[in-house]
Scaffold this motif. Structure first.
Motif, PDB file in Angstrom:
ATOM      1  N   ALA A   1       0.287  -1.539   4.501  1.00  0.00           N
ATOM      2  CA  ALA A   1      -0.801  -0.664   4.924  1.00  0.00           C
ATOM      3  C   ALA A   1      -0.502  -0.047   6.283  1.00  0.00           C
ATOM      4  CB  ALA A   1      -2.105  -1.443   4.972  1.00  0.00           C
ATOM      5  N   LYS A   2      -0.761   1.237   6.411  1.00  0.00           N
ATOM      6  CA  LYS A   2      -0.512   1.956   7.664  1.00  0.00           C
ATOM      7  C   LYS A   2      -1.790   2.156   8.474  1.00  0.00           C
ATOM      8  CE  LYS A   2       3.449   4.465   5.764  1.00  0.00           C
ATOM      9  NZ  LYS A   2       4.029   5.808   5.480  1.00  0.00           N
ATOM     10  N   ARG A   3      -2.926   1.818   7.896  1.00  0.00           N
ATOM     11  CA  ARG A   3      -4.203   2.004   8.580  1.00  0.00           C
ATOM     12  C   ARG A   3      -4.964   0.685   8.607  1.00  0.00           C
ATOM     13  NH1 ARG A   3      -3.983   6.884  11.268  1.00  0.00           N
ATOM     14  NH2 ARG A   3      -3.464   8.592   9.835  1.00  0.00           N
ATOM     15  N   THR A   4      -5.799   0.536   9.640  1.00  0.00           N
ATOM     16  CA  THR A   4      -6.640  -0.648   9.773  1.00  0.00           C
ATOM     17  C   THR A   4      -8.088  -0.199   9.948  1.00  0.00           C
ATOM     18  OG1 THR A   4      -4.896  -2.000  10.760  1.00  0.00           O
ATOM     19  CG2 THR A   4      -7.170  -2.668  11.190  1.00  0.00           C
TER      20      THR A   4
ATOM     21  N   ALA B   1       0.818  -1.209   0.000  1.00  0.00           N
ATOM     22  CA  ALA B   1       0.000   0.000   0.000  1.00  0.00           C
ATOM     23  C   ALA B   1       0.853   1.260   0.000  1.00  0.00           C
ATOM     24  CB  ALA B   1      -0.931  -0.018   1.213  1.00  0.00           C
ATOM     25  N   GLN B   2       2.017   1.207   0.654  1.00  0.00           N
ATOM     26  CA  GLN B   2       2.859   2.398   0.757  1.00  0.00           C
ATOM     27  C   GLN B   2       3.564   2.719  -0.555  1.00  0.00           C
ATOM     28  OE1 GLN B   2       5.455   1.049   3.836  1.00  0.00           O
ATOM     29  NE2 GLN B   2       6.767  -0.123   2.461  1.00  0.00           N
TER      30      GLN B   2
ATOM     31  N   THR C   1      -2.879  -6.240   4.738  1.00  0.00           N
ATOM     32  CA  THR C   1      -2.437  -5.701   3.456  1.00  0.00           C
ATOM     33  C   THR C   1      -0.989  -5.270   3.592  1.00  0.00           C
ATOM     34  OG1 THR C   1      -4.663  -4.920   2.907  1.00  0.00           O
ATOM     35  CG2 THR C   1      -2.820  -3.892   1.739  1.00  0.00           C
TER      36      THR C   1
ATOM     37  N   HIS D   1      -7.804   7.141   2.658  1.00  0.00           N
ATOM     38  CA  HIS D   1      -6.512   7.450   3.266  1.00  0.00           C
ATOM     39  C   HIS D   1      -6.649   8.757   4.036  1.00  0.00           C
ATOM     40  CE1 HIS D   1      -5.357  10.672   0.341  1.00  0.00           C
ATOM     41  NE2 HIS D   1      -6.219  10.029  -0.406  1.00  0.00           N
TER      42      HIS D   1
ATOM     43  N   GLY E   1      -5.987  -0.732   0.308  1.00  0.00           N
ATOM     44  CA  GLY E   1      -5.103   0.276   0.864  1.00  0.00           C
ATOM     45  C   GLY E   1      -5.031   0.244   2.377  1.00  0.00           C
ATOM     46  N   VAL E   2      -5.830  -0.649   2.994  1.00  0.00           N
ATOM     47  CA  VAL E   2      -5.885  -0.734   4.453  1.00  0.00           C
ATOM     48  C   VAL E   2      -5.914  -2.205   4.854  1.00  0.00           C
ATOM     49  CG1 VAL E   2      -7.121   1.452   4.722  1.00  0.00           C
ATOM     50  CG2 VAL E   2      -8.419  -0.674   4.455  1.00  0.00           C
ATOM     51  N   ASN E   3      -5.574  -2.459   6.103  1.00  0.00           N
ATOM     52  CA  ASN E   3      -5.850  -3.767   6.677  1.00  0.00           C
ATOM     53  C   ASN E   3      -7.341  -3.844   6.982  1.00  0.00           C
ATOM     54  OD1 ASN E   3      -3.014  -4.482   6.811  1.00  0.00           O
ATOM     55  ND2 ASN E   3      -2.883  -3.136   8.602  1.00  0.00           N
TER      56      ASN E   3
END
Length: 521
Positions: free
Chosen positions: A111-114, A26-27, A108, A520, A198-200
């Protein structure tokens, strides 16, 4: 700038070139356009409608009343299989003797967000006699709603597209199994169209929501390590009555109570004892009438204490809401609403007291001329922020006592019957408080942007929805909670002839896919 645009175009081309999803972190890519995601998912859906509806029909065919534990366990096992089929790590969070929480986790890379989706798979009790032409757990298709003159039709053969206005009739078709299928179908569509998440993604599927989720808090707190996340999305509830998509930032709490007023130890002949023996049905009616005035305002002392006025963002959202009350009055056959002239949204922002049902004596085709031995009322109290369930229940009990009743939590003894002229048995469920998330948070604005773009029109912004979902648990864990419902408002939720308009379901699938791929902040 032109050179940067070319580079971004090349990067986007690489993302959609057919590489396996898991190989693209995702990053390493820009956020996908929500509108583009929606279009890609729509194309996938149009080619796979038969499979999607078949999976939903299979799930809806399993009875799911909360007290039917064998079938609740069947539902849980079915959901585990549906998650595992997609490579989503699935497990049961058991509740002894009750419907387990089904938990799913899809990581994912990069990915930095869940994002955690909350849905429930249990349903309201059913009354098969109230269903018109269909049965609660035998899903059937109509060309429109029953009120709209829809006719029963067979499920179409392969290659025949489903029409948006067609309705799928079954218990939990709207509340709340269809959002589960929409999320999983969205994951299928993203993978098929080579669009990375783009996220978990985590899923919390509740098996006792319609019973008040009495064990959910204990269960989730025991597994709080699984619930680390940045946003909880509740999929429960319908969209706005105007048909536009809805994003709501709070939900009312709820506590249900049962009130029984007693008369003689057994029913009596109304001719021989009427006017002399106390009639509990009449006394219950008088007691309930003492709780509200002619405009529907609750008269219980302190009932509205603690209500916090909406803030600036909430007031702005309320002012921008579609003015749909007049159309609702027409559609529902109501000449004038309660509330003393206030709008529906104004009344939703307040706590409420509702009579769910009454029971006493005999009615129907063969009524009996008797004086009943008891009368029973089921009530629900809807709560707003800063009004805890225990506090509101205490106010109700104090009001009942003020009307001269001896209040107990069991059947009265003969000694108590002879001592107290008015006796009321009072019982309650645990209940839970309201929850709310600020509308001006960065995540709130980001989610609104994605939903607007995916739906192709502005979503209705609602500070607080009238229904109740136990989102306070996630709020207590420090995770913001926002509701993104997808089903039609006229789905007969909690009633006979529950239904799902397929056009709403298809759009919901696109919105959920856009959240997973394009959100995001």
């Amino acid at each position: 700038m032109e050179r940067i645009g070319i580079l971004l175009s090349l990067l986007t081309l690489a993302v959609y070139s057919g590489s396996p999803q898991k190989s693209i972190a995702a990053q390493d890519r820009p956020p996908d356009s929500a509108a583009r995601v929606a279009a890609e998912v729509r194309a996938y859906r149009q080619a796979h409608e038969q499979e999607i509806v078949r999976e939903m029909v299979d799930l809806l065919s399993i009875p799911n009343t909360a007290n039917d534990q064998p079938n609740i366990q069947r539902n849980a096992a079915k959901l585990i299989a549906m998650l595992e089929q997609r490579g989503i790590h699935a497990q049961l969070l058991p509740i002894p003797g009750r419907g387990p929480v089904v938990f799913g986790n899809l990581q994912t890379p990069g990915a930095k967000r869940t994002v955690i989706f909350y849905c429930h798979y249990d349903g309201q009790p059913v009354e098969p006699s109230g269903w018109i032409g269909t049965k609660p757990f035998e899903p059937a298709l109509r060309t429109n709603s029953i009120d709209g003159g829809g006719e029963l039709i067979p499920f179409p053969p392969s290659g025949t597209p489903y029409q948006d206005d067609w309705r799928l009739y079954a218990r939990s078709s709207g509340d709340d199994k269809s959002p589960i299928v929409a999320i999983l179908a969205a994951v299928d569509a993203l993978r098929a169209r080579k669009i990375p998440l783009g996220v978990n993604l985590r899923l919390v599927l509740d098996g006792e929501e319609e019973a008040g989720s009495p064990h959910l808090e204990e269960t989730l707190l025991a597994h709080r390590d699984l619930l680390a996340g940045d946003l909880v999305i509740s999929a429960d509830g319908p969209v706005h009555q105007s048909g536009r998509p809805l994003v709501s930032f709070g939900n009312r709490g709820v506590v249900s109570v049962r009130l029984t007023v007693f008369g003689p130890i057994h029913s009596l002949h109304s001719g021989h004892y009427g006017n002399w023996a106390p009639n509990p049905a009449m006394r219950l009616a008088q007691l309930l009438a003492s709780m509200k005035d002619a405009d529907g305002r609750v008269l219980i002392a302190g009932f509205y204490d603690g209500v916090v006025p909406p803030g600036e963002a909430e007031r702005r959202a309320i002012a921008e809401l579609p003015d749909y009350d007049a159309r609702l009055l027409h559609d529902l056959g109501i000449a004038a609403p309660d509330g003393g002239g206030k709008k529906l949204i104004e009344m939703i922002m307040l706590p409420s007291l509702n009579i769910d049902g009454l029971e006493s004596g005999w009615t129907g085709a063969q009524p009996k001329t008797i004086l009943p031995d008891r009368a029973v009322a089921s009530l629900d109290l809807r709560l707003v922020k800063n009004i805890p369930p225990d506090e509101q229940v205490a106010r109700l009990v104090a009001h009942i006592r003020k009307q001269g009743y001896f209040v107990i939590d069991r059947e009265p003894t003969m000694e108590e019957r002879e001592k107290y002229p008015r006796i009321a048995e009072f019982s309650r469920e645990k209940g839970y408080p309201a929850a709310g998330t600020r509308m001006d948070l960065r995540v709130s604005q980001a989610l609104l942007h994605v939903v607007d773009a995916a739906a192709g029109e502005p979503a209705v912004r609602l500070p607080l929805e009238g229904g109740s979902v136990p989102m306070y648990i996630f709020e207590n864990l420090g995770v913001p909670v926002i509701s993104v419902p997808i089903v039609n408002y006229d789905d007969n939720q909690h009633s006979p002839n529950e239904n799902l308009r397929l056009g709403h379901f298809w759009r919901g699938m696109e919105i959920y896919a856009a959240i997973l791929a394009a959100l995001h902040w």
